[in-house]
Structure formats: structure tokens, C-alpha cells
Design an enzyme around this catalytic site. Structure first.
Site, short mmCIF file in Angstrom:
data_model
loop_
_atom_site.label_atom_id
_atom_site.label_comp_id
_atom_site.label_asym_id
_atom_site.label_seq_id
_atom_site.Cartn_x
_atom_site.Cartn_y
_atom_site.Cartn_z
N GLY A 159 0.83 -1.19 0.00
CA GLY A 159 0.00 0.00 0.00
C GLY A 159 0.87 1.24 0.00
O GLY A 159 2.01 1.22 -0.47
N ASP A 265 8.49 -2.40 15.65
CA ASP A 265 8.05 -1.12 16.20
C ASP A 265 6.66 -1.25 16.79
O ASP A 265 6.16 -0.31 17.39
CB ASP A 265 8.06 -0.04 15.11
CG ASP A 265 7.81 1.35 15.68
OD1 ASP A 265 8.42 1.67 16.72
OD2 ASP A 265 7.00 2.11 15.10
N HIS A 289 6.72 1.92 19.24
CA HIS A 289 5.72 2.41 18.28
C HIS A 289 6.03 3.86 17.87
O HIS A 289 5.24 4.78 18.07
CB HIS A 289 4.31 2.32 18.87
CG HIS A 289 3.25 2.21 17.81
ND1 HIS A 289 2.08 1.51 17.99
CD2 HIS A 289 3.19 2.70 16.55
CE1 HIS A 289 1.33 1.58 16.90
NE2 HIS A 289 1.99 2.29 16.01
N SER A 292 5.13 7.03 13.59
CA SER A 292 4.68 8.38 13.23
C SER A 292 5.37 9.46 14.06
O SER A 292 4.96 10.62 14.03
CB SER A 292 3.16 8.49 13.42
OG SER A 292 2.81 8.37 14.79
#
Length: 324
Positions: A159, A265, A289, A292
């Protein structure tokens, strides 16, 4: 008495988002940059017209009941939706918005970072500089790792993020990209990637990168069977969803050298308990994590999640609605 709508924010978001909400709403916020305790979530959401949440909070019937029937909109500062009871939101006519697209570049960079950290054994190298191992080489292959040059990289889920990862890896001299998923992608030609069955990808890849979204079909996709089909020299990286991986099977694969290394992550649960045995392995790099976690991406997410909430409060179409 204020007639402005009330929005409960489960954790502070970057100032651009908070300022946007405060300009039009009464904002109540859990003030700590940590996971909100369940009892505080249930208390804070009472009477709210809007809710800004994060993946660490389970938004289920108990939370929606605590909020009350006036709750109009939920904005989650995430792409993942596993923490939300979407069917219940739909039945109660609660609009839900999320934050896709804006974190693609940041997550792709993190994926490449984990891939390099594992392949070049950076965790072990850092430990050697701290514990005195530096300078004690006993052969010419001390801490020797793998190169991306002339390798085959398999991407599970081509994607937006998967494609962005591949484009960043091209300059390293990757020889071939393979990808698997539900269907062939027209944009695969941008990187010369070949669409193959999942098993073939596992068997032929030097690096296996999980970039797929979560659905019931791929929960635990990376399990004992999958790891057994990978090369003993393969490296596995997951920056997508922790539930894609059977972590006990991964522990076994890493401990027995079934695969060479892994970079994670995302885990199940998050945070991963400090006594989890994966932390004891030199060939497993785990980060909290951070996909972002750039100032640019987080500011863009804050902007989008707050625009979703304001639109929902006004009865307008959400900029990025979750299809319910």
C-alpha cells in the site's frame, strides 16, 4: 454557562491541534503524556460531545455508555482502528474520523531504520561500546551483518507505506522486490516489484517487511509456519500491527536461529512488559511504536484529527471519515 461543545482529549496532542479545538470548544484533557487509566477515561468522557482518542484506549460500549447519548463524533489519532467498536458507533450514529496518509513518510523512514538496525547489528554494536566488547575482535567477522545490496526484499502489503519503503530502499542497490497481498497493484511497476504468493515471498526474500493493514484474515499471519519457510539468514521487520505476529513463535524462531533477526516497532500488547523474553535477545530490536514519531507527522495528525472532530460537531462531512 458555556454553550460550546465539550471535547474530551485522552492525551495532549501537538499545540496546533489543541489550539484549533480550544478556539471552538470547551476542551477537557487528560494532562499526562501517558496512557490514560481506564477509570479516568470513563470519568473524563462523561457528557462529552466529541472524543479525541489514541490507539492505547479501548473505545467500547462501556466508554460510549459513560459518555452519554449526546456524543456525536470520535476522532482517533491513528490509522489503526482495532481499538474502536465501529459497529456500535454506527448503531449510535456516532461519526468516526482517523488520520491516514499523513504518516506514510515517517513510518516508511522508521521501517528502513529498523531494517538497517537489525541487518547491521547496531543494537549489539552499541552494547559492545558500553560493556567493553569494542576492540576484542577474535575474527574478521566480528559483528558482521547483512547488506541490502543485491538482496531480495519481500513486502507484505504494497500500500502507501509499503511503496514508500521500497522507494527508500531502491538507492541501496536492492536487486529485486517481491510483494504479496489481496491483489496486484498497478503502482508496483514504479519499483519493478513482482506479485507472488505469500509462501513464495517468504521462501525467496532476504528481508521480509510487514506493511499490511489488520483484518481477521491476517491476524497471526507471521507464525511458526511462516517463519519456518523463511531463510535462516532472513530478517523480519514489522512496523504495521503487533497482532500480525505470533510473538511466541517469533521468539522461538529467533532463539533457534530459524531466522537471523527481527525489528519490531509494534507489539502485543503495547507497552510490551519489560520482562518479555524478546527483550533479552541480541537479534531482536524493539522500539516503542515510533512510526509516526516525527514533529511533522504528529502535527499533521493533530491537524487532521481535530478537523475531523470539528466537522462532526457541526454536522459536516468529516475530512477523513472511517467508512461505517
Amino acid at each position: 454557562m458555556s454553550t460550546r461543545p465539550v471535547v474530551f482529549v485522552t492525551r495532549c496532542v501537538p499545540p496546533n491541534g489543541m489550539d484549533m479545538l480550544k478556539s471552538e470548544c470547551e476542551v477537557r484533557t487528560w494532562p499526562n503524556d501517558a496512557v490514560i487509566p481506564r477509570d479516568q477515561l470513563l470519568q473524563g468522557v462523561k457528557g462529552a460531545d466529541g472524543l479525541l482518542c489514541h490507539p492505547s484506549e479501548k473505545i467500547d460500549q462501556e466508554v460510549l455508555d459513560a459518555a452519554g447519548p449526546q456524543l456525536k463524533v470520535i476522532g482517533t489519532m491513528s490509522v489503526g482502528l482495532e481499538h474502536l467498536d465501529l459497529a456500535l458507533c454506527k448503531s449510535r450514529n456516532i461519526h468516526v474520523g482517523y488520520t491516514p496518509d499523513v504518516l506514510t513518510d515517517a513510518t516508511a523512514e522508521m521501517t528502513v531504520g529498523l531494517l538497517l538496525a537489525t541487518s547491521r547489528r547496531i543494537k549489539e554494536g552499541f552494547a559492545a561500546t558500553v560493556n567493553g566488547g569494542w576492540g576484542t575482535w577474535n575474527c574478521g567477522l566480528y559483528l558482521a551483518g547483512k547488506e541490502l545490496s543485491e538482496s531480495t526484499v519481500g513486502i507484505v502489503g504494497l500500500g502507501r507505506i509499503g511503496l514508500a519503503v521500497a522507494k527508500r530502499l531502491q538507492p541501496f542497490g536492492v536487486q529485486k522486490f517481491l510483494y504479496s497481498g489481496n491483489s496486484e497493484k498497478s503502482w508496483a511497476s514504479d519499483i519493478g516489484a513482482e506479485f507472488v504468493p505469500f509462501d513464495k515471498l517468504l521462501q525467496n526474500s532476504d528481508f521480509v517487511v510487514a506493511c499490511c493493514s489488520m483484518n481477521p484474515q491476517n491476524k497471526g499471519l507471521f507464525n511458526k509456519d511462516a517463519f519456518s519457510k523463511m531463510k535462516n539468514s532472513a530478517i523480519f521487520v514489522n512496523t504495521s500491527r503487533g497482532v500480525l505476529v505470533n510473538q511466541e513463535d517469533l521468539l522461538q524462531a529467533l532463539s533457534t536461529n530459524q531466522i537471523l533477526a527481527a525489528g519490531l516497532d509494534v507489539t502485543t500488547p503495547e507497552p510490551l512488559p519489560r520482562d518479555n523474553p524478546l527483550f533479552t535477545l541480541n537479534n531482536c530490536v524493539i522500539t516503542p511504536h515510533l512510526g509516526s514519531a516525527t514533529t511533522k507527522a504528529r502535527a499533521a495528525m493533530a491537524d487532521l484529527v481535530c478537523r475531523n472532530i470539528l466537522a462532526g460537531l457541526k454536522g459536516q462531512p468529516l475530512p477523513k471519515p472511517v467508512p461505517l
